[in-house]
Design a protein around this motif. Structure first.
Motif, PDB file in Angstrom:
ATOM      1  N   ALA A  70       1.013   6.732  -6.940  1.00 44.00           N
ATOM      2  CA  ALA A  70       0.264   7.986  -7.005  1.00 44.00           C
ATOM      3  C   ALA A  70       1.194   9.186  -6.852  1.00 44.00           C
ATOM      4  CB  ALA A  70      -0.808   8.007  -5.915  1.00 44.00           C
ATOM      5  N   VAL A 129      -5.404  15.254  -9.861  1.00 47.83           N
ATOM      6  CA  VAL A 129      -6.522  14.729  -9.057  1.00 47.83           C
ATOM      7  C   VAL A 129      -7.140  13.499  -9.719  1.00 47.83           C
ATOM      8  CG1 VAL A 129      -8.763  15.288  -8.045  1.00 47.83           C
ATOM      9  CG2 VAL A 129      -6.986  17.049  -8.199  1.00 47.83           C
ATOM     10  N   PHE A 142       0.802  -1.225   0.000  1.00 50.09           N
ATOM     11  CA  PHE A 142       0.000   0.000   0.000  1.00 50.09           C
ATOM     12  C   PHE A 142       0.838   1.279   0.000  1.00 50.09           C
ATOM     13  CE2 PHE A 142      -3.081  -3.100   1.706  1.00 50.09           C
ATOM     14  CZ  PHE A 142      -4.113  -2.883   0.811  1.00 50.09           C
ATOM     15  N   PHE A 149       1.076   1.204  -3.945  1.00 51.43           N
ATOM     16  CA  PHE A 149      -0.061   2.057  -4.307  1.00 51.43           C
ATOM     17  C   PHE A 149       0.231   3.546  -4.111  1.00 51.43           C
ATOM     18  CE2 PHE A 149      -3.852   4.389  -3.004  1.00 51.43           C
ATOM     19  CZ  PHE A 149      -4.673   4.195  -4.096  1.00 51.43           C
ATOM     20  N   LEU A 150       0.544   3.954  -2.888  1.00 50.04           N
ATOM     21  CA  LEU A 150       0.790   5.369  -2.613  1.00 50.04           C
ATOM     22  C   LEU A 150       1.994   5.880  -3.395  1.00 50.04           C
ATOM     23  CD1 LEU A 150       0.009   7.897  -1.019  1.00 50.04           C
ATOM     24  CD2 LEU A 150       1.526   7.101   0.818  1.00 50.04           C
ATOM     25  N   SER A 166       2.219  11.961  -9.826  1.00 51.04           N
ATOM     26  CA  SER A 166       1.939  13.374  -9.578  1.00 51.04           C
ATOM     27  C   SER A 166       3.203  14.218  -9.726  1.00 51.04           C
ATOM     28  CB  SER A 166       1.354  13.557  -8.173  1.00 51.04           C
ATOM     29  OG  SER A 166       0.153  12.818  -8.023  1.00 51.04           O
ATOM     30  N   ALA A 219      -3.883  10.437 -10.177  1.00 48.27           N
ATOM     31  CA  ALA A 219      -3.121   9.900  -9.044  1.00 48.27           C
ATOM     32  C   ALA A 219      -3.665   8.542  -8.591  1.00 48.27           C
ATOM     33  CB  ALA A 219      -3.123  10.894  -7.882  1.00 48.27           C
ATOM     34  N   PHE A 220      -4.969   8.458  -8.433  1.00 46.59           N
ATOM     35  CA  PHE A 220      -5.547   7.197  -7.957  1.00 46.59           C
ATOM     36  C   PHE A 220      -5.369   6.053  -8.957  1.00 46.59           C
ATOM     37  CE2 PHE A 220      -9.027   4.156  -7.468  1.00 46.59           C
ATOM     38  CZ  PHE A 220      -8.846   3.776  -6.140  1.00 46.59           C
ATOM     39  N   PRO A 221      -5.724   6.216 -10.249  1.00 42.93           N
ATOM     40  CA  PRO A 221      -5.521   5.089 -11.180  1.00 42.93           C
ATOM     41  C   PRO A 221      -4.053   4.710 -11.346  1.00 42.93           C
ATOM     42  CG  PRO A 221      -6.304   7.040 -12.342  1.00 42.93           C
ATOM     43  CD  PRO A 221      -6.458   7.309 -10.895  1.00 42.93           C
ATOM     44  N   GLU A 222      -3.145   5.684 -11.289  1.00 41.94           N
ATOM     45  CA  GLU A 222      -1.712   5.347 -11.361  1.00 41.94           C
ATOM     46  C   GLU A 222      -1.303   4.540 -10.137  1.00 41.94           C
ATOM     47  OE1 GLU A 222       2.012   4.970 -12.816  1.00 41.94           O
ATOM     48  OE2 GLU A 222       0.550   6.180 -13.890  1.00 41.94           O
ATOM     49  N   GLY A 223      -1.791   4.951  -8.970  1.00 46.41           N
ATOM     50  CA  GLY A 223      -1.517   4.190  -7.756  1.00 46.41           C
ATOM     51  C   GLY A 223      -2.138   2.809  -7.803  1.00 46.41           C
ATOM     52  N   LEU A 224      -3.361   2.723  -8.319  1.00 47.41           N
ATOM     53  CA  LEU A 224      -4.041   1.437  -8.412  1.00 47.41           C
ATOM     54  C   LEU A 224      -3.313   0.496  -9.363  1.00 47.41           C
ATOM     55  CD1 LEU A 224      -6.578  -0.122  -7.503  1.00 47.41           C
ATOM     56  CD2 LEU A 224      -7.742   0.767  -9.522  1.00 47.41           C
TER      57      LEU A 224
END
Length: 216
Positions: free
Chosen positions: A141, A175, A133, A137-138, A145, A178-183
């Motif tokens: 993201a 915005v 995570f 994941f983080l 960014s 970030a989430f899909p790249e982390g996912l």
């Protein structure tokens, strides 16, 4: 031209690691060859599918956090060269932008990914959930960014776009991306750490699994 200089100077610390570890393993193990070629081809396809917001402001998924955790930052950066050259040969990237692309879209997110991994390794509990995570994941993201911010600042420095234009038309996508790249990276690291931990150079059963349960 100075981007070319940075891109080439960054190769220097990579060469000794490649000579001692990467190339001997690449030439000796067919399975490692297949993995490496598959990763390069996958990144080539991923980076080919980019969206151009404005001149110099392009967006695409990176997946460089996964590459960095698999190979370490030195080899991850070296592997970017054949990918970027392939993008140039197939017309997805102009020759004049190679140096800029290597620094902004490869070197900076790779170093960011490795820095986040080292920080989590040094200061956070070493267990597989932290690795997935935080380092996966983080980390993905954050590195995605940082790449957008670095590209925006570079375009501001060379006076290609005004800051307000960069913010409104480019940095706003942080915005959304970030989430899909982390996912994307988090899912890849989850699968690899569970089924193929030997493919992750930065992962150790001793650190993230055995020591964790031994302390309990």
């Amino acid at each position: 031209m100075w981007m070319w200089l940075i891109a080439l100077l960054a190769i220097i610390p990579c060469l000794s690691d490649a000579k001692r570890h990467f190339f001997p393993k690449l030439f000796r193990e067919p399975s490692f060859q297949h993995l490496t070629f598959a990763m390069c081809f996958g990144l080539f396809l991923l980076w080919s599918a980019e969206a151009g917001v404005k001149e110099g402001l392009n967006i695409h998924f990176l997946a460089l956090t996964s590459l960095t955790l698999m190979y370490g930052w030195t080899i991850a950066y070296l592997l970017c060269f054949p990918i970027v050259l392939s993008l140039t040969l197939f017309g997805s990237l102009s020759y004049e932008l190679i140096g800029q692309y290597l620094v902004l879209s490869c070197l900076i997110p790779i170093l960011t990914s490795y820095a986040v991994f080292l920080t989590s390794y040094r200061f956070l509990p070493r267990n597989i959930f932290i690795y997935i995570f935080i380092a996966g994941f983080l980390n993905g993201a954050i590195s995605g960014s940082v790449q957008l911010i670095a590209t925006g600042l570079f375009n501001l420095i060379i006076d290609l776009h005004q800051w307000q234009e960069i913010v409104n038309n480019y940095l706003i996508f942080i915005v959304l991306l970030a989430f899909p790249e982390g996912l994307l990276n988090g899912m890849a690291i989850t699968l690899l750490s569970v089924f193929k931990p030997e493919w992750l150079r930065t992962f150790s059963d001793r650190d993230y699994i055995y020591n964790h349960y031994h302390k309990k």
